[in-house]
Design an enzyme around this catalytic site. Sequence first.
Site, PDB file in Angstrom:
ATOM      1  N   GLU A 100       0.842  -1.198   0.000  1.00  0.00           N
ATOM      2  CA  GLU A 100       0.000   0.000   0.000  1.00  0.00           C
ATOM      3  C   GLU A 100       0.877   1.249   0.000  1.00  0.00           C
ATOM      4  O   GLU A 100       1.962   1.249   0.593  1.00  0.00           O
ATOM      5  CB  GLU A 100      -0.875   0.017   1.269  1.00  0.00           C
ATOM      6  CG  GLU A 100      -2.252  -0.580   1.080  1.00  0.00           C
ATOM      7  CD  GLU A 100      -3.225   0.357   0.363  1.00  0.00           C
ATOM      8  OE1 GLU A 100      -2.780   1.292  -0.330  1.00  0.00           O
ATOM      9  OE2 GLU A 100      -4.438   0.141   0.512  1.00  0.00           O
ATOM     10  N   ASP A 101       0.397   2.305  -0.640  1.00  0.00           N
ATOM     11  CA  ASP A 101       1.090   3.590  -0.549  1.00  0.00           C
ATOM     12  C   ASP A 101       0.892   4.189   0.837  1.00  0.00           C
ATOM     13  O   ASP A 101       1.816   4.655   1.477  1.00  0.00           O
ATOM     14  CB  ASP A 101       0.593   4.557  -1.636  1.00  0.00           C
ATOM     15  CG  ASP A 101      -0.936   4.616  -1.735  1.00  0.00           C
ATOM     16  OD1 ASP A 101      -1.623   3.849  -1.028  1.00  0.00           O
ATOM     17  OD2 ASP A 101      -1.438   5.427  -2.519  1.00  0.00           O
ATOM     18  N   ASP A 104      -4.760   4.925   5.817  1.00  0.00           N
ATOM     19  CA  ASP A 104      -5.418   6.071   6.439  1.00  0.00           C
ATOM     20  C   ASP A 104      -6.449   5.516   7.422  1.00  0.00           C
ATOM     21  O   ASP A 104      -6.108   5.102   8.526  1.00  0.00           O
ATOM     22  CB  ASP A 104      -6.020   6.896   5.289  1.00  0.00           C
ATOM     23  CG  ASP A 104      -6.680   8.199   5.703  1.00  0.00           C
ATOM     24  OD1 ASP A 104      -6.308   8.762   6.718  1.00  0.00           O
ATOM     25  OD2 ASP A 104      -7.574   8.664   4.975  1.00  0.00           O
ATOM     26  N   ASP A 160      -2.109  11.034  -5.233  1.00  0.00           N
ATOM     27  CA  ASP A 160      -2.679  12.109  -6.053  1.00  0.00           C
ATOM     28  C   ASP A 160      -3.666  12.979  -5.305  1.00  0.00           C
ATOM     29  O   ASP A 160      -4.192  12.601  -4.257  1.00  0.00           O
ATOM     30  CB  ASP A 160      -3.421  11.499  -7.247  1.00  0.00           C
ATOM     31  CG  ASP A 160      -4.737  10.844  -6.813  1.00  0.00           C
ATOM     32  OD1 ASP A 160      -4.720  10.048  -5.853  1.00  0.00           O
ATOM     33  OD2 ASP A 160      -5.783  11.154  -7.412  1.00  0.00           O
TER      34      ASP A 160
HETATM   35  P1  5GP Z   1      -8.155   4.233   3.674  1.00  0.00           P
HETATM   36  O1  5GP Z   1      -9.063   3.235   2.995  1.00  0.00           O
HETATM   37  O2  5GP Z   1      -7.121   3.601   4.592  1.00  0.00           O
HETATM   38  O3  5GP Z   1      -8.907   5.336   4.338  1.00  0.00           O
HETATM   39  O4  5GP Z   1      -7.370   4.997   2.557  1.00  0.00           O
HETATM   40  C1  5GP Z   1      -6.509   4.344   1.754  1.00  0.00           C
HETATM   41  C2  5GP Z   1      -6.360   5.020   0.426  1.00  0.00           C
HETATM   42  O5  5GP Z   1      -6.800   6.383   0.440  1.00  0.00           O
HETATM   43  C3  5GP Z   1      -4.910   5.070   0.073  1.00  0.00           C
HETATM   44  O6  5GP Z   1      -4.510   3.915  -0.611  1.00  0.00           O
HETATM   45  C4  5GP Z   1      -4.840   6.321  -0.789  1.00  0.00           C
HETATM   46  O7  5GP Z   1      -5.150   6.010  -2.117  1.00  0.00           O
HETATM   47  C5  5GP Z   1      -5.897   7.228  -0.216  1.00  0.00           C
HETATM   48  N1  5GP Z   1      -5.319   8.196   0.752  1.00  0.00           N
HETATM   49  C6  5GP Z   1      -5.331   8.130   2.110  1.00  0.00           C
HETATM   50  N2  5GP Z   1      -4.701   9.170   2.670  1.00  0.00           N
HETATM   51  C7  5GP Z   1      -4.245   9.935   1.647  1.00  0.00           C
HETATM   52  C8  5GP Z   1      -3.471  11.155   1.579  1.00  0.00           C
HETATM   53  O8  5GP Z   1      -3.052  11.780   2.569  1.00  0.00           O
HETATM   54  N3  5GP Z   1      -3.217  11.614   0.324  1.00  0.00           N
HETATM   55  C9  5GP Z   1      -3.646  10.985  -0.806  1.00  0.00           C
HETATM   56  N4  5GP Z   1      -3.319  11.543  -1.955  1.00  0.00           N
HETATM   57  N5  5GP Z   1      -4.348   9.829  -0.781  1.00  0.00           N
HETATM   58  C10 5GP Z   1      -4.641   9.310   0.427  1.00  0.00           C
HETATM   59 MG    MG Z   2      -4.231   3.643  -2.534  1.00  0.00          MG
END
Ligand code: 5GP
Ligand code: MG
Length: 177
Positions: A100-101, A104, A160
Amino acid sequence: MIQLHDLQFEPYLSEKEINEAIDKLAEQLNRDYEGDTPVFLGVLNGAFMFASEIIKRFKGDCEVSFVKLGSYEGTRSTGDVKTLLGLNQSLKGRRVVLIEDIVDTGNTLEEINEILKKEGVADYKVLTLFFKPEAYKKSIKIDYKGMEIPNKFIVGYGLDYDGLGRNLTEVYKRKEQ
Ligand code: 5GP
Ligand code: MG
């Protein structure tokens, strides 16, 4: 300072800092997967750049695959994760490293967890370049974390804002008003 669409971003992490974090992760992976042939499973689109860098540093045999999910609209997680591109190979009995990048809220991770549970993998570890501890709401263990960052919106290094910023080689954070 850079501008993407309507928002301004300021420099946050240099390429050097990112590379040092990736080097450390690669050392751990090379130790933990020595003699195995793991499947690296990248999560598109955001993880493409990190996946490339970490996989280049892996010294043994490995396979590479990608899945595509999406939950973000603009700068907010919608909580509704969609599978846009599923698995195209069997992971049965394999050691899988999810790439994963950024983690969050953990919604995306939970969704992938459900997909992988059905696959009968031998073992499954989560590798992420960035982790937001204050935003994380799940209990799934994150095995390898590159950097913990505050709950701020970042772009660059694959990440992005509405399609822009993925090509930046450094990470920027949204400028506080
Ligand atoms: P989650 O499902 O854990 O809330 O979010 C995961 C996905 O949301 C990540 O793989 C990414 O694509 C996007 N994301 C979460 N935080 C950020 C952030 O600070 N910046 C960006 N550009 N994308 C984010
Ligand atoms: Mg992602």
